[in-house]
Design a protein around this motif. Structure first.
Motif, PDB file in Angstrom:
ATOM      1  N   ASP A  55      10.866  -1.311   3.818  1.00 40.15           N
ATOM      2  CA  ASP A  55      10.376  -0.786   2.533  1.00 40.15           C
ATOM      3  C   ASP A  55       9.731  -1.887   1.695  1.00 40.15           C
ATOM      4  O   ASP A  55       9.678  -1.813   0.472  1.00 40.15           O
ATOM      5  CB  ASP A  55      11.525  -0.160   1.730  1.00 40.15           C
ATOM      6  N   ALA A  56       9.252  -2.940   2.355  1.00 43.48           N
ATOM      7  CA  ALA A  56       8.699  -4.083   1.626  1.00 43.48           C
ATOM      8  C   ALA A  56       7.407  -3.710   0.911  1.00 43.48           C
ATOM      9  O   ALA A  56       6.730  -2.741   1.261  1.00 43.48           O
ATOM     10  CB  ALA A  56       8.451  -5.245   2.572  1.00 43.48           C
ATOM     11  N   ARG A  57       7.054  -4.503  -0.085  1.00 46.49           N
ATOM     12  CA  ARG A  57       5.789  -4.329  -0.789  1.00 46.49           C
ATOM     13  C   ARG A  57       4.664  -4.976  -0.010  1.00 46.49           C
ATOM     14  O   ARG A  57       4.841  -6.022   0.626  1.00 46.49           O
ATOM     15  CB  ARG A  57       5.877  -4.956  -2.178  1.00 46.49           C
ATOM     16  N   GLY A  58       3.492  -4.361  -0.090  1.00 45.69           N
ATOM     17  CA  GLY A  58       2.347  -4.867   0.646  1.00 45.69           C
ATOM     18  C   GLY A  58       1.985  -6.292   0.300  1.00 45.69           C
ATOM     19  O   GLY A  58       1.675  -7.107   1.189  1.00 45.69           O
ATOM     20  N   ASP A  59       2.027  -6.644  -0.986  1.00 49.03           N
ATOM     21  CA  ASP A  59       1.651  -8.011  -1.358  1.00 49.03           C
ATOM     22  C   ASP A  59       2.661  -9.026  -0.856  1.00 49.03           C
ATOM     23  O   ASP A  59       2.300 -10.151  -0.473  1.00 49.03           O
ATOM     24  CB  ASP A  59       1.456  -8.132  -2.881  1.00 49.03           C
ATOM     25  N   ASP A  60       3.945  -8.650  -0.799  1.00 47.52           N
ATOM     26  CA  ASP A  60       4.951  -9.558  -0.256  1.00 47.52           C
ATOM     27  C   ASP A  60       4.755  -9.765   1.245  1.00 47.52           C
ATOM     28  O   ASP A  60       5.025 -10.850   1.772  1.00 47.52           O
ATOM     29  CB  ASP A  60       6.355  -9.005  -0.514  1.00 47.52           C
TER      30      ASP A  60
ATOM     31  N   PRO B 225       4.905   0.778   5.078  1.00 45.59           N
ATOM     32  CA  PRO B 225       6.073   0.513   4.246  1.00 45.59           C
ATOM     33  C   PRO B 225       6.480   1.715   3.399  1.00 45.59           C
ATOM     34  O   PRO B 225       5.642   2.509   2.961  1.00 45.59           O
ATOM     35  CB  PRO B 225       5.615  -0.640   3.343  1.00 45.59           C
ATOM     36  N   HIS B 226       7.774   1.812   3.185  1.00 44.07           N
ATOM     37  CA  HIS B 226       8.363   2.740   2.206  1.00 44.07           C
ATOM     38  C   HIS B 226       7.840   4.161   2.352  1.00 44.07           C
ATOM     39  O   HIS B 226       7.495   4.819   1.383  1.00 44.07           O
ATOM     40  CB  HIS B 226       8.127   2.224   0.781  1.00 44.07           C
ATOM     41  N   HIS B 227       7.731   4.624   3.603  1.00 43.97           N
ATOM     42  CA  HIS B 227       7.450   6.028   3.895  1.00 43.97           C
ATOM     43  C   HIS B 227       6.117   6.506   3.316  1.00 43.97           C
ATOM     44  O   HIS B 227       5.954   7.683   2.998  1.00 43.97           O
ATOM     45  CB  HIS B 227       8.595   6.906   3.391  1.00 43.97           C
ATOM     46  N   GLY B 228       5.187   5.575   3.171  1.00 40.54           N
ATOM     47  CA  GLY B 228       3.868   5.941   2.685  1.00 40.54           C
ATOM     48  C   GLY B 228       3.758   6.038   1.180  1.00 40.54           C
ATOM     49  O   GLY B 228       2.803   6.633   0.662  1.00 40.54           O
ATOM     50  N   SER B 229       4.682   5.425   0.453  1.00 39.63           N
ATOM     51  CA  SER B 229       4.594   5.407  -1.009  1.00 39.63           C
ATOM     52  C   SER B 229       3.437   4.516  -1.443  1.00 39.63           C
ATOM     53  O   SER B 229       3.259   3.406  -0.922  1.00 39.63           O
ATOM     54  CB  SER B 229       5.896   4.879  -1.615  1.00 39.63           C
ATOM     55  N   ASP B 230       2.653   4.983  -2.421  1.00 40.97           N
ATOM     56  CA  ASP B 230       1.525   4.157  -2.878  1.00 40.97           C
ATOM     57  C   ASP B 230       1.984   3.017  -3.788  1.00 40.97           C
ATOM     58  O   ASP B 230       1.200   2.134  -4.112  1.00 40.97           O
ATOM     59  CB  ASP B 230       0.446   5.008  -3.547  1.00 40.97           C
ATOM     60  N   ARG B 231       3.252   3.010  -4.173  1.00 40.03           N
ATOM     61  CA  ARG B 231       3.756   1.921  -5.003  1.00 40.03           C
ATOM     62  C   ARG B 231       3.929   0.639  -4.196  1.00 40.03           C
ATOM     63  O   ARG B 231       4.075  -0.441  -4.758  1.00 40.03           O
ATOM     64  CB  ARG B 231       5.090   2.316  -5.653  1.00 40.03           C
ATOM     65  N   ASN B 232       3.986   0.766  -2.884  1.00 45.24           N
ATOM     66  CA  ASN B 232       4.137  -0.409  -2.025  1.00 45.24           C
ATOM     67  C   ASN B 232       2.825  -0.848  -1.398  1.00 45.24           C
ATOM     68  O   ASN B 232       2.791  -1.765  -0.594  1.00 45.24           O
ATOM     69  CB  ASN B 232       5.145  -0.113  -0.908  1.00 45.24           C
ATOM     70  N   MET B 233       1.749  -0.184  -1.774  1.00 44.80           N
ATOM     71  CA  MET B 233       0.479  -0.385  -1.109  1.00 44.80           C
ATOM     72  C   MET B 233      -0.455  -1.234  -1.958  1.00 44.80           C
ATOM     73  O   MET B 233      -0.487  -1.106  -3.176  1.00 44.80           O
ATOM     74  CB  MET B 233      -0.173   0.988  -0.866  1.00 44.80           C
ATOM     75  N   THR B 234      -1.202  -2.117  -1.306  1.00 49.71           N
ATOM     76  CA  THR B 234      -2.288  -2.811  -1.978  1.00 49.71           C
ATOM     77  C   THR B 234      -3.501  -2.792  -1.053  1.00 49.71           C
ATOM     78  O   THR B 234      -3.365  -2.696   0.176  1.00 49.71           O
ATOM     79  CB  THR B 234      -1.931  -4.283  -2.293  1.00 49.71           C
ATOM     80  N   GLU B 235      -4.663  -2.887  -1.642  1.00 52.10           N
ATOM     81  CA  GLU B 235      -5.893  -2.917  -0.846  1.00 52.10           C
ATOM     82  C   GLU B 235      -5.890  -4.124   0.082  1.00 52.10           C
ATOM     83  O   GLU B 235      -6.283  -4.028   1.259  1.00 52.10           O
ATOM     84  CB  GLU B 235      -7.104  -2.956  -1.779  1.00 52.10           C
ATOM     85  N   THR B 236      -5.422  -5.267  -0.420  1.00 60.38           N
ATOM     86  CA  THR B 236      -5.394  -6.478   0.394  1.00 60.38           C
ATOM     87  C   THR B 236      -4.492  -6.303   1.606  1.00 60.38           C
ATOM     88  O   THR B 236      -4.815  -6.767   2.717  1.00 60.38           O
ATOM     89  CB  THR B 236      -4.918  -7.669  -0.452  1.00 60.38           C
ATOM     90  N   PHE B 237      -3.354  -5.653   1.419  1.00 56.54           N
ATOM     91  CA  PHE B 237      -2.437  -5.422   2.539  1.00 56.54           C
ATOM     92  C   PHE B 237      -3.119  -4.619   3.638  1.00 56.54           C
ATOM     93  O   PHE B 237      -3.082  -4.996   4.814  1.00 56.54           O
ATOM     94  CB  PHE B 237      -1.186  -4.694   2.047  1.00 56.54           C
ATOM     95  N   LEU B 238      -3.743  -3.509   3.287  1.00 56.45           N
ATOM     96  CA  LEU B 238      -4.381  -2.667   4.298  1.00 56.45           C
ATOM     97  C   LEU B 238      -5.545  -3.385   4.970  1.00 56.45           C
ATOM     98  O   LEU B 238      -5.752  -3.241   6.176  1.00 56.45           O
ATOM     99  CB  LEU B 238      -4.845  -1.356   3.662  1.00 56.45           C
ATOM    100  N   GLN B 239      -6.289  -4.156   4.215  1.00 54.57           N
ATOM    101  CA  GLN B 239      -7.404  -4.892   4.802  1.00 54.57           C
ATOM    102  C   GLN B 239      -6.921  -6.050   5.670  1.00 54.57           C
ATOM    103  O   GLN B 239      -7.609  -6.458   6.607  1.00 54.57           O
ATOM    104  CB  GLN B 239      -8.316  -5.399   3.700  1.00 54.57           C
TER     105      GLN B 239
END
Length: 375
Positions: A255-260, A284-298
């Motif tokens: 469930d980690a955050r994308g930026d971490d 991460p975190h079952h697809g929650s957008d709170r854990n998502m960042t554009e940088t992570f996905l890229q």
């Protein structure tokens, strides 16, 4: 051959990784889902893999972090074996287990005990609030979200799991033999190279300081579990692993955050340039957008994106699915895998796939898992 399975885990995670090392089959269990998943889905799936054999070897079992929708099934599995309960899966031969206990996260058992009086009262109140879908009143405020309550209530589960692991001689995170963090480096595990990307060591240091300062104050202890804080316990504690088997890469994110996760890769692998193409990305975190960042996905474009969710708490969120597609070119070939058919996505997925080459796959209603096979 590599097979990655997301077992039906409702709103939680229960994952299996199988691969061949020479002529030997390897099996990992990652998380166990919330209440009911062990009995109804995970144990039956392991039984299928066992077939008629006397035992089923589990080369690695792990808990990404203490949260009820991850730890409950693991606790049922391990506790049943340790106590030899009726119907327990004593046919599982678990060779090693990875888990950062709460004592690991806050520094020591002495540190846990320093705040234990406050924590014990909050745990009991959190369980009662969850059972009644209510709120937990603490000095200076309230906890009300499921995640805040569930993580706080799960601390006792984590301590119980640690005691079972000691009994079964599975404690210690072998062969790392220490708290797992982004400074742990990598190890070769039965033909797989495993690099720990999270939790981040600087975050753990900050958590330990905050815990020491909070000890004895119910409001301060509860504040560490607030879901709206960047330094909340759930965001800090998830194990994040990059698993490399041959030329294949699998990113396990808990469930980690994308930026971490991005920062953790830079901690652990400073010479690696991003983006890093991966074969499988467990979102991460079952697809929650709170854990998502554009940088992570890229940073981690994937051939296969896996989301374990059933619509509870809005997961997977529309914004997450749109962000995945937005991070990829229209002609790129990849697949989004979902553990459950969710009504609102039946309209969204065709809409966002228009003009794009990606595919999506959903677990069949009678299937115990959604599986990805990498040749």
């Amino acid at each position: 051959m590599i097979v990655f399975e997301a077992v039906h885990a409702k709103f939680g995670d229960a994952l299996l990784l199988r691969y061949e090392q020479g002529r030997q089959q390897r099996l990992w269990i990652i998380d166990g889902g919330p209440a009911g998943i062990w009995k109804n889905f995970l144990k039956p799936r392991l039984g299928q893999l066992r077939g008629g054999a006397e035992t089923l070897t589990v080369d690695l079992a792990m808990l990404s972090h203490v949260d009820d929708d991850h730890v409950n099934g693991v606790l049922q599995m391990i506790g049943g074996i340790a106590e030899n309960r009726p119907g327990a899966a004593t046919w599982l031969d678990i060779r090693r287990f990875w888990h950062n206990s709460f004592a690991d996260l806050v520094g020591s058992e002495d540190a846990v005990k320093a705040g234990q009086a406050s924590l014990a009262g909050l745990e009991q109140g959190a369980r009662a609030a969850m059972a009644g879908a209510g709120t937990l009143a603490v000095a200076g405020g309230k906890l009300r979200s499921h995640r805040e309550l569930a993580v706080l209530a799960s601390i006792g589960q984590g301590r119980e799991l640690r005691d079972y692991l000691v009994q079964l001689k599975l404690e210690g995170n072998s062969p790392f033999d220490d708290v797992l963090s982004s400074t742990s480096g990598h190890r070769d595990i039965d033909g797989a190279k495993v690099t720990v990307l999270g939790p981040r060591a600087p975050r753990l240091a900050a958590l330990r300081k905050a815990w020491r300062n909070a000890a004895g104050s119910p409001a301060a202890v509860a504040g560490l579990f607030r879901d709206d804080l960047d330094d909340s316990v759930p965001n800090l504690s998830s194990l994040v692993l990059l698993v490399e088997i041959g030329k294949r890469k699998i990113l396990l994110t808990g469930d980690a955050r994308g930026d971490d996760i991005v920062a953790g890769l830079k901690d652990a692998m400073p010479d690696v340039e991003l983006p890093m193409k991966v074969d499988i990305l467990k979102m991460p975190h079952h697809g929650s957008d709170r854990n998502m960042t554009e940088t992570f996905l890229q940073s981690f474009p994937a051939d296969h994106y896996v989301i374990s969710a059933d619509g509870t708490f809005g997961n997977p969120e529309d914004n997450t699915l749109r962000a995945i597609v937005a991070s990829r070119g229209p002609g790129e070939d990849y697949t989004i895998h979902l553990t459950n058919a969710i009504g609102r996505l039946q309209q969204l997925l065709p809409e966002i796939s228009e003009g794009h080459a990606f595919k999506f796959a959903v677990r069949g209603a009678q299937d115990l898992s959604v599986a990805i096979t990498l040749p």
